[in-house]
Design an enzyme around this catalytic site. Structure first.
Site, PDB file in Angstrom:
ATOM      1  N   GLY A 114       0.814  -1.080  -0.047  1.00  0.00           N
ATOM      2  CA  GLY A 114       0.004  -0.294  -0.295  1.00  0.00           C
ATOM      3  C   GLY A 114       0.867   1.422  -0.183  1.00  0.00           C
ATOM      4  O   GLY A 114       0.496   2.084   0.812  1.00  0.00           O
ATOM      5  N   ALA A 115       2.058   1.205  -0.662  1.00  0.00           N
ATOM      6  CA  ALA A 115       3.005   2.456  -0.642  1.00  0.00           C
ATOM      7  C   ALA A 115       3.268   3.042  -1.968  1.00  0.00           C
ATOM      8  O   ALA A 115       3.756   3.478  -1.843  1.00  0.00           O
ATOM      9  CB  ALA A 115       4.603   2.138  -0.182  1.00  0.00           C
ATOM     10  N   LEU A 117       3.877   1.510  -4.273  1.00  0.00           N
ATOM     11  CA  LEU A 117       4.799   0.434  -6.034  1.00  0.00           C
ATOM     12  C   LEU A 117       3.877  -0.744  -6.586  1.00  0.00           C
ATOM     13  O   LEU A 117       4.470  -1.428  -7.010  1.00  0.00           O
ATOM     14  CB  LEU A 117       6.062   0.592  -4.689  1.00  0.00           C
ATOM     15  CG  LEU A 117       6.818   1.249  -3.845  1.00  0.00           C
ATOM     16  CD1 LEU A 117       8.088   0.784  -3.162  1.00  0.00           C
ATOM     17  CD2 LEU A 117       7.126   2.417  -5.247  1.00  0.00           C
ATOM     18  N   SER A 119       1.636  -2.633  -5.276  1.00  0.00           N
ATOM     19  CA  SER A 119       1.907  -4.631  -4.764  1.00  0.00           C
ATOM     20  C   SER A 119       0.355  -5.203  -5.290  1.00  0.00           C
ATOM     21  O   SER A 119       1.137  -6.361  -5.614  1.00  0.00           O
ATOM     22  CB  SER A 119       2.103  -4.095  -3.132  1.00  0.00           C
ATOM     23  OG  SER A 119       0.971  -3.924  -2.715  1.00  0.00           O
ATOM     24  N   ALA A 122       1.049  -6.019  -8.705  1.00  0.00           N
ATOM     25  CA  ALA A 122       2.004  -7.643  -8.489  1.00  0.00           C
ATOM     26  C   ALA A 122       0.960  -8.953  -8.596  1.00  0.00           C
ATOM     27  O   ALA A 122       1.374  -9.773  -8.880  1.00  0.00           O
ATOM     28  CB  ALA A 122       3.225  -7.151  -8.277  1.00  0.00           C
ATOM     29  N   ASP A 164      -1.498   0.260 -13.060  1.00  0.00           N
ATOM     30  CA  ASP A 164      -0.623  -0.945 -12.226  1.00  0.00           C
ATOM     31  C   ASP A 164      -0.429  -2.142 -12.730  1.00  0.00           C
ATOM     32  O   ASP A 164      -0.198  -2.457 -13.274  1.00  0.00           O
ATOM     33  CB  ASP A 164      -1.307  -0.887 -11.092  1.00  0.00           C
ATOM     34  CG  ASP A 164      -1.258   0.121  -9.824  1.00  0.00           C
ATOM     35  OD1 ASP A 164      -1.411   1.388 -10.173  1.00  0.00           O
ATOM     36  OD2 ASP A 164      -1.141  -0.094  -8.862  1.00  0.00           O
TER      37      ASP A 164
HETATM   38  O1  PMV Z   1      -0.257   3.472  -4.842  1.00  0.00           O
HETATM   39  P1  PMV Z   1      -1.418   2.833  -5.780  1.00  0.00           P
HETATM   40  O2  PMV Z   1       0.074   2.294  -6.208  1.00  0.00           O
HETATM   41  O3  PMV Z   1      -2.307   2.169  -6.042  1.00  0.00           O
HETATM   42  O4  PMV Z   1      -1.336   3.497  -7.234  1.00  0.00           O
HETATM   43  C1  PMV Z   1      -3.035   4.450  -7.221  1.00  0.00           C
HETATM   44  C2  PMV Z   1      -2.441   5.382  -8.465  1.00  0.00           C
HETATM   45  C3  PMV Z   1      -3.587   6.196  -8.536  1.00  0.00           C
HETATM   46  O5  PMV Z   1      -3.759   6.867  -9.729  1.00  0.00           O
HETATM   47  C4  PMV Z   1      -4.354   7.496  -7.627  1.00  0.00           C
HETATM   48  C5  PMV Z   1      -5.179   5.421  -8.564  1.00  0.00           C
HETATM   49  C6  PMV Z   1      -5.145   4.483  -9.925  1.00  0.00           C
HETATM   50  O6  PMV Z   1      -6.401   3.762  -9.979  1.00  0.00           O
HETATM   51  O7  PMV Z   1      -4.036   4.963 -10.833  1.00  0.00           O
END
Ligand code: PMV
Length: 338
Positions: A114-115, A117, A119, A122, A164
């Site tokens: 949840g940081a 990157l 996770s 993946a 992601d």
């Molecule tokens: O924090 P992460 O790795 O879940 O990234 C979220 C990225 C957002 O643009 C805020 C949301 C998304 O689904 O793209």
């Protein structure tokens, strides 16, 4: 038994704006989630989570997600981890047309949870790949990406972009704009990552930006400006030679765009004091640029620096819990053992 792994990612540019159809450029990094799947003779799902930056736990349940296991870890963490694994299992069952397939699953990951990157993406990507192979229905990377997006979409109540999951499935540097997802050619960038040890609430942060954007024209324009940065950043990368080490001129301009992007994300209320302090520590150490990565609120920053200066500065920054260099990972999801 089948083992698959998939990489985490940093956003070079474009998080949050990507939710509203603007482009984003995530980059896969050499930190992976590994999922081991073994078919069971019944329809149960047993999940063991190891090294997830939270205490390991093992749960067994019938595949009925209403039926929560009784384990001694915070419910929110169990629900989060189980939710993604469940959704991956559902996608694999659907792809193989075997709705009752049961599995023993082990999840391992060296990507902080949840940081920012990626996770969860993946884990979902590696989980779908391993489970479909275990059911003798292997999917190509694009289909794994599509199904992983569906899984995240379900778990996150529709608050997910394709960024992601596509990046984790394909590897390398990717360009995502709405439903358009493609791999880009790009040189290896010298990423340094600082982690404050915390995590942001993606749903809440996305909702905050959505509110601002619908209420104020200047906030909507800020989101649009992030999109402009991404488009110009993409042009810079496309014009660079992917075979050579990126030169100073390219890194300087990319870094400037990252700084700008961070400023706009800060204006949209998704940074935090710890993220800002790490960003400033990196800039003052001579990084070409630095920004938060992912949803924000806490978690990670990404800086560009080929020297050790930024790493050293972050090591001495009180808010920084962990710092590491991350190579671009040009391999997306891959089978480790089948
Ligand atoms: O924090 P992460 O790795 O879940 O990234 C979220 C990225 C957002 O643009 C805020 C949301 C998304 O689904 O793209």
């Amino acid at each position: 038994m089948t083992i698959s792994s998939a990489p985490g990612k940093v956003y070079l540019f474009g998080e949050h704006a990507v939710v509203y159809g603007e482009p984003a450029v995530p980059c896969a990094i050499e930190r992976r989630a590994t999922v081991t799947v073994e078919r069971r003779s019944d329809n149960h799902i047993r999940v063991e989570a190891r090294d997830l930056s939270l205490d390991g736990f093992t749960v067994e349940y019938t595949g009925d997600t209403e039926h929560r296991p009784d384990v001694d870890v915070p419910t929110a963490l169990v629900d989060a981890a189980m939710g993604y694994v469940d959704a991956a299992v559902e996608q694999a069952r659907d792809a193989a047309d075997m709705p009752d397939a049961g599995f023993d699953i082990i999840v391992e990951s060296d990507i902080p949870l949840g940081a920012g990157l990626g996770s969860s993406a993946a884990v979902v990507v590696a989980g779908i790949d391993a489970a479909t192979r275990e059911l003798n229905t292997p999917l190509d990377c694009r289909e794994v990406a599509r199904r992983a997006y569906n899984a995240e979409y379900d778990v996150q109540d529709g608050q997910a972009s394709r960024a992601d999951t596509f990046c984790s499935a394909m590897g390398g540097v990717v360009y995502v704009e709405g439903d358009e997802c493609r791999r880009m050619t790009a040189p290896n960038l010298p990423f340094v990552i600082g982690f404050d040890g915390g995590a942001g609430d993606t749903g809440e942060l996305v909702a905050g930006v959505r509110r601002l954007r619908s209420e104020y024209d200047f906030a909507a324009k800020t989101v649009g400006s992030i999109g402009e940065i991404v488009r110009q950043g993409e042009t810079l990368l496309q014009n660079a030679n992917p075979e050579t080490t990126p030169g100073q001129a390219l890194l300087t301009e990319l870094g400037q765009f990252m700084d700008f992007d961070h400023g706009l994300l800060e204006a949209l209320g998704v940074s935090s004091r710890t993220l800002d302090n790490m960003v400033w520590a990196a800039r003052e150490a001579g990084a070409y640029g630095a920004k938060l990565t992912g949803a924000g609120g806490g978690g990670c920053i990404v800086a560009l620096d080929e020297t050790p200066e930024t790493e050293t500065a972050l090591e001495y920054t009180a808010e920084c819990h962990d710092v590491f260099r991350a190579e671009l990972d040009r391999t997306g999801v891959r089978v480790e053992e089948n």
